[in-house]
Write an enzyme that holds these catalytic residues in place. Structure first.
Site, PDB file in Angstrom:
ATOM      1  N   GLU A   1     -30.156  48.146 -48.476  1.00 13.68           N
ATOM      2  CA  GLU A   1     -30.272  46.666 -49.229  1.00 13.68           C
ATOM      3  C   GLU A   1     -29.167  46.820 -50.473  1.00 13.68           C
ATOM      4  OE1 GLU A   1     -33.402  44.762 -52.357  1.00 13.68           O
ATOM      5  OE2 GLU A   1     -33.689  47.002 -51.769  1.00 13.68           O
TER       6      GLU A   1
ATOM      7  N   LYS B   1     -34.472  37.719 -47.779  1.00 22.92           N
ATOM      8  CA  LYS B   1     -35.745  38.078 -48.345  1.00 22.92           C
ATOM      9  C   LYS B   1     -36.519  36.982 -48.630  1.00 22.92           C
ATOM     10  CE  LYS B   1     -37.814  41.682 -51.429  1.00 22.92           C
ATOM     11  NZ  LYS B   1     -37.466  42.611 -52.545  1.00 22.92           N
TER      12      LYS B   1
ATOM     13  N   CYS C   1     -36.516  45.887 -48.708  1.00 28.11           N
ATOM     14  CA  CYS C   1     -37.112  46.449 -49.474  1.00 28.11           C
ATOM     15  C   CYS C   1     -38.912  46.562 -49.631  1.00 28.11           C
ATOM     16  CB  CYS C   1     -36.820  45.984 -51.235  1.00 28.11           C
ATOM     17  SG  CYS C   1     -37.210  46.897 -52.512  1.00 28.11           S
TER      18      CYS C   1
END
Length: 524
Positions: free
Chosen positions: A276, A339, A397
């Site tokens: 990430e 995301k 994440c």
């Protein structure tokens, strides 16, 4: 043996509840002390059942549950405060809230579960089953309401046993939560005088044994679509969070990524995965750095890079995404995943207008760098790659912590899941290990291999049964080269039905509790 809880002062009971809650948290990674969760819930059930019998007030019951939850989450989630130490001068005042405020909020769910149990009209093992069902329902609610935070669900206490973890393919981690609570509240009935309750309790432990046997057999007879054949590399640069966004260190950090990417391999690598926000630049629009990366790649291999993404010049409104970019051998960005499940106060500031009005514009800031909130992506997607590469579902994440929300329900089933993350915020604490085990359960539930690339660890590859295919430890620098596993041939039951399974478990257990009430009343 009956204990005269009525003689105990309320604060003694609540202090004991706090200690029991903290004890239960020791069952999670990295300690894996599973008996602790059974003792914790067995003990708190002892207090709760007698408090209900003594007709304690709803407030007393709520407080008992709240203190249990406070201890449970304070011990289990202490590591959240570590993220604030990255910029201690700016966020020192938030540390007490991280240590006790978050657990206090989550404790509301446990307090409500205790109150709801009070309304179950039957006693004994019937009430115990009702409590287990209510607890699972509240755990499910915790994972969905206010963006959700299903961290350290009780079922994750089985992470030490891959055989038992296979149960998640049938009913998700919530099924293991239900089984665990039932085992815990049944402990007292195993040695009780009532034959009916004792037999029910014995049945719970027999069911647990049968699940273990079934899980063992499942692991011994895997059924996947094809043998592994695609060679991939995970890059773990282990860049300290305090240096990650340092302008003076950006080039040095990027060169570390390139050096690791270019290391020789014994496998014919076809894909390289960066964690990430690995690239400290907007890689999609930064041609020089993007082509520097491609020069270090194996021929015809894909680079899947964690990178921030922003709107193009002259495009309005200005937006920033936390993304996973797919870059081909020609240096072109051929796909991107953004995301969608953003972290409150980390990637965006909830109630920003209210905070600005109360404290002044910009006084309350999000923890991550920059003043602009991230924009959420559209949701889970199955992303197609060039011929010869399986499709994948991206997870950035903590998106991986949400059961039944890691792949698209409207698009074809992907061949693998890619979870890029940066747990460097939390240092050498329980957080990265808990995150890792939670991610493993998604592979088991979906029957799809999961590849996890983390900046500081733990990076790992799990097959569709949650078996470890390779791992890079916490705070280690290096690369991990493995052959990518393939999905199960049959779609797991939980992957087909998701939350419907959880809700069915809750209501099915309540029906069993009602049926057991007849046996309880018969032997009273």
């Amino acid at each position: 043996m009956d204990f005269p809880t009525a003689l105990l002062k309320p604060w003694v009971q609540r202090g004991t509840a706090f200690l029991l809650g903290g004890l239960g948290a020791l069952a999670f990674a990295p300690i894996f002390l599973f008996p602790a969760i059974l003792l914790a819930f067995s003990g708190i059930w002892f207090f709760l059942d007698r408090a209900i019998e003594e007709k304690s007030s709803l407030w007393s019951l709520f407080c008992l549950g709240w203190w249990f939850g406070l201890g449970h989450f304070a011990v289990g989630l202490y590591w959240i405060a570590n993220a604030l130490t990255v910029d201690l001068s700016a966020f020192w005042w938030v540390i007490p809230f991280a240590l006790f405020g978050v657990p206090a909020i989550l404790g509301v769910f446990t307090g409500v579960s205790f109150v709801l149990t009070r309304f179950w009209p039957y006693r004994g093992i019937s009430r115990a089953f009702a409590f287990a069902a209510i607890w699972v329902g509240m755990e499910w609610l915790r994972g969905h309401i206010f963006t959700g935070f299903p961290w350290n669900l009780v079922g994750y206490s089985w992470a030490f046993s891959l055989e038992m973890a296979q149960t998640a393919s049938l009913g998700g981690v919530y099924a293991l939560t239900l089984l665990t609570i039932l085992m815990a509240v049944s402990l007292g009935y195993l040695v009780g005088r009532q034959a009916f309750a004792r037999n029910v309790a014995l049945s719970i432990y027999l069911i647990a044994i049968l699940f273990w046997v079934w899980g063992k057999n499942r692991l011994n007879h895997p059924d996947v679509v094809a043998p592994p054949s695609l060679a991939i590399r995970l890059v773990q640069p282990n860049i300290p969070q305090t240096l990650k966004w340092d302008l003076a260190k950006r080039e040095e950090n990027f060169q570390k990524l390139l050096k690791l990417t270019a290391l020789p391999s014994s496998l014919p690598l076809k894909a390289v995965i960066w964690p990430e926000t690995a690239a400290p630049f907007f890689l999609e629009q930064d041609n020089p750095h993007r082509f520097m990366a491609i020069e270090k790649m194996p021929k015809n291999a894909l680079l899947l890079a964690g990178s921030l993404r922003r709107t193009w010049p002259n495009e309005t409104p200005f937006q920033v995404w936390n993304s996973l970019l797919v870059i081909n051998g020609a240096g072109n960005v051929i796909a991107a995943y953004d995301k969608f499940h953003l972290v409150p106060f980390g990637e965006y500031l909830p109630f920003r207008n209210l905070f600005d009005a109360l404290f002044g514009v910009g006084t309350i800031k999000k923890i991550t760098a920059g003043t602009i909130d991230f924009t959420a992506g559209p949701g889970p997607r199955t992303i197609a790659l060039p011929e010869g590469f399986p499709t994948f579902s991206g997870l950035v994440c903590y998106e991986v912590i949400f059961p039944s929300a890691v792949i698209s329900v409207t698009e074809p089933r992907p061949g693998w899941m890619i979870n890029i993350t940066n747990d460097g915020w939390y240092g050498r604490s329980s957080g990265p290990y808990q995150h890792l085990e939670i991610a493993r359960f998604r592979a088991i539930e979906e029957g799809i291999p999961l590849v996890r690339a983390a900046n500081s660890g733990v990076s790992a590859v799990y097959d569709a049964y949650g078996r470890n295919q390779g791992m890079l430890g916490l705070e280690k620098e290096g690369v991990l080269d493995v052959l990518l596993p393939t999905p199960t041939r049959e779609i797991p039951f939980y992957a087909k039905w998701g939350d419907w399974i959880t809700l069915s478990l809750v209501f099915g257990t309540l029906i069993l509790a009602w049926v057991f009430s007849f046996g309880v009343r018969r032997y009273e």
